[in-house]
Design an enzyme around this catalytic site. Structure first.
Site, PDB file in Angstrom:
ATOM      1  N   THR A 163       0.392  48.493  27.290  1.00  0.00           N
ATOM      2  CA  THR A 163       1.709  48.030  26.821  1.00  0.00           C
ATOM      3  C   THR A 163       1.767  48.242  25.314  1.00  0.00           C
ATOM      4  O   THR A 163       0.747  48.127  24.642  1.00  0.00           O
ATOM      5  CB  THR A 163       1.837  46.530  27.148  1.00  0.00           C
ATOM      6  OG1 THR A 163       1.953  46.400  28.558  1.00  0.00           O
ATOM      7  CG2 THR A 163       3.035  45.875  26.482  1.00  0.00           C
ATOM      8  N   ARG A 175       9.215  43.789  40.393  1.00  0.00           N
ATOM      9  CA  ARG A 175       8.489  42.778  39.602  1.00  0.00           C
ATOM     10  C   ARG A 175       8.829  42.926  38.113  1.00  0.00           C
ATOM     11  O   ARG A 175       8.839  44.007  37.559  1.00  0.00           O
ATOM     12  CB  ARG A 175       6.985  42.958  39.807  1.00  0.00           C
ATOM     13  CG  ARG A 175       6.095  42.023  38.963  1.00  0.00           C
ATOM     14  CD  ARG A 175       5.620  42.679  37.692  1.00  0.00           C
ATOM     15  NE  ARG A 175       4.621  41.862  36.980  1.00  0.00           N
ATOM     16  CZ  ARG A 175       4.191  42.143  35.749  1.00  0.00           C
ATOM     17  NH1 ARG A 175       4.661  43.182  35.102  1.00  0.00           N
ATOM     18  NH2 ARG A 175       3.307  41.375  35.169  1.00  0.00           N
ATOM     19  N   ASP A 184       6.303  39.707  31.496  1.00  0.00           N
ATOM     20  CA  ASP A 184       6.720  38.940  30.323  1.00  0.00           C
ATOM     21  C   ASP A 184       7.481  39.782  29.303  1.00  0.00           C
ATOM     22  O   ASP A 184       8.242  39.257  28.503  1.00  0.00           O
ATOM     23  CB  ASP A 184       5.486  38.348  29.629  1.00  0.00           C
ATOM     24  CG  ASP A 184       4.493  39.431  29.200  1.00  0.00           C
ATOM     25  OD1 ASP A 184       4.257  40.370  29.978  1.00  0.00           O
ATOM     26  OD2 ASP A 184       3.963  39.336  28.081  1.00  0.00           O
ATOM     27  N   THR A 209       0.891  41.189  24.815  1.00  0.00           N
ATOM     28  CA  THR A 209       0.427  42.064  25.891  1.00  0.00           C
ATOM     29  C   THR A 209      -0.612  41.299  26.699  1.00  0.00           C
ATOM     30  O   THR A 209      -1.371  40.509  26.142  1.00  0.00           O
ATOM     31  CB  THR A 209      -0.179  43.367  25.344  1.00  0.00           C
ATOM     32  OG1 THR A 209      -0.717  44.119  26.452  1.00  0.00           O
ATOM     33  CG2 THR A 209      -1.289  43.132  24.337  1.00  0.00           C
ATOM     34  N   GLY A 210      -0.618  41.528  27.998  1.00  0.00           N
ATOM     35  CA  GLY A 210      -1.604  40.828  28.812  1.00  0.00           C
ATOM     36  C   GLY A 210      -1.045  40.513  30.180  1.00  0.00           C
ATOM     37  O   GLY A 210      -0.109  41.175  30.641  1.00  0.00           O
ATOM     38  N   GLY A 249       1.159  39.294  32.363  1.00  0.00           N
ATOM     39  CA  GLY A 249       2.533  38.878  32.107  1.00  0.00           C
ATOM     40  C   GLY A 249       2.951  37.580  32.770  1.00  0.00           C
ATOM     41  O   GLY A 249       3.669  36.778  32.172  1.00  0.00           O
TER      42      GLY A 249
HETATM   43  N1  ASP Z   1       2.305  42.156  29.868  1.00  0.00           N
HETATM   44  C1  ASP Z   1       2.519  43.324  30.665  1.00  0.00           C
HETATM   45  C2  ASP Z   1       3.116  42.916  31.982  1.00  0.00           C
HETATM   46  O1  ASP Z   1       2.670  41.947  32.546  1.00  0.00           O
HETATM   47  C3  ASP Z   1       1.280  44.123  30.916  1.00  0.00           C
HETATM   48  C4  ASP Z   1       0.402  44.321  29.717  1.00  0.00           C
HETATM   49  O2  ASP Z   1       0.725  43.901  28.634  1.00  0.00           O
HETATM   50  O3  ASP Z   1      -0.665  44.932  29.849  1.00  0.00           O
HETATM   51  O4  ASP Z   1       3.976  43.590  32.463  1.00  0.00           O
END
Ligand code: ASP
Length: 333
Positions: free
Chosen positions: A199, A227, A230, A249-250, A252
């Protein structure tokens, strides 16, 4: 009838009554922070060539955003300019190179927020739009809405004359293989914390003291179609106000449940936390819920934090002193 003619003193008294948000921001030293996703990645597992490619892509994004700030442009334009080349790079999970849904499509999410005006725009589950961050910005500036998703968002992109690309533009072999791997493991759609990373996000402070934030993603590998993570949820993956800007990022689902980006700014404005303390507080809260990830945080004085609870986060910083990028823990910035 007596006319009310304001004196200088009355004007000054009225200005003092204005909420902070309505007052012009003070001049500032510009700063730009970017991230290209956080996740499980060990230095030992990364080839020198891959590392060089990621560093070059991060530098290109920093240069694009910094050029805007350096020439007196707005934080909003700087974050937009920094995100576009990362969406166009097949290395990141945003725009070209996005991960695949369980049924083999690329569905893209993006958002942008202008701290000075608190205007925001977001798009979710869009396909074929080359630069989802530009679409989020059009939602903010050319529609009365904040959040458009799916077919309606794609139709709006067409109305706005944004560039569309065929599905093949977004497809990369690496992301396709990640989906095949997930299929072989069975149980689709898979858990949100697997198979993502990449991301992209940016936060900026401009010379006028204004802050902005933007984030763009393909979401999580083998996610169920439709889907939303975040990233397009204002206050979860992206937030900017007059004192703070955050891009996350992470995992979500957990960042939504922690209202992560807004929670970080609230800790700073209400609790007096530094960007680093606010970031680690909210990342800990997310870890306790079961999620991992990272955030970039910037305040109106140029104080910042690039924090993550994972093993690495692609990241970079640009200011008048220069440009720096890093990937793993323990590296600057
Ligand atoms: N936060 C992003 C999501 O859940 C994915 C990511 O940041 O790696 O869509």
């Amino acid at each position: 009838m007596t006319k009310f003619l304001p004196t200088l003193a009355t004007l000054a008294a009225l200005a003092a009554l204005m909420p902070a948000a309505a007052q012009p921001a003070a001049a500032a030293e510009p700063v730009l922070l970017i991230h290209g996703g956080a996740g499980t990645l060990r230095a030992a597992d990364m080839s020198a060539d891959d590392r060089a490619a990621y560093e070059a892509a991060l530098h290109a994004a920093l240069e694009a955003g910094w050029r805007v700030l350096e020439s007196g442009g707005s934080a909003l334009d700087a974050v937009t300019a920094a995100i576009v080349p990362m969406e166009d790079s097949p290395l990141f999970n945003a725009g070209r190179g996005a991960v695949f849904t369980a049924d083999g499509r690329n569905e893209l999410d993006a958002s942008i927020m202008d701290g000075a005006t608190r205007q925001a725009g977001a798009v979710g589950a869009v396909r074929w739009v080359r630069n989802p961050v530009l679409l989020a910005r059009r939602v903010m500036e050319a529609s009365p809405h904040v959040f458009l998703a799916g077919e309606g968002a794609i139709e709006f992109a067409i109305d706005q004359g944004l560039e569309l690309k065929p599905s093949s533009w977004f497809r990369t072999e690496r992301r396709w293989q990640q989906l095949q791997h997930a299929i072989l493991q069975g149980a689709l759609p898979i858990e949100p914390d697997q198979g993502r990373f990449g991301t992209v996000g940016a936060v900026a402070l401009d010379a006028g003291g204004r802050l902005a934030a933007a984030t763009s993603t393909g979401g999580t590998t083998a996610k169920r179609w439709g889907r939303l993570g975040d990233v397009p949820v204002i206050g979860a993956g992206t937030w900017a106000d007059t004192g703070c800007a955050v891009s996350a990022t992470g995992d979500g689902e957990y960042f939504i449940r922690a209202a992560a980006a807004h929670a970080i700014c609230a800790r700073m404005s209400l609790g007096g936390d530094t960007p680093a303390a606010a970031a680690s507080g909210v990342l800990e809260e997310i870890r306790a819920l079961g999620g991992l990830g990272g955030v970039i945080v910037l305040d109106g004085a140029g104080r910042y934090s690039l924090s993550f609870s994972t093993e690495g986060m692609y990241r970079g910083r640009a200011d008048a002193a220069g440009r720096e990028v890093a990937i793993f823990a323990g590296e600057e910035p």
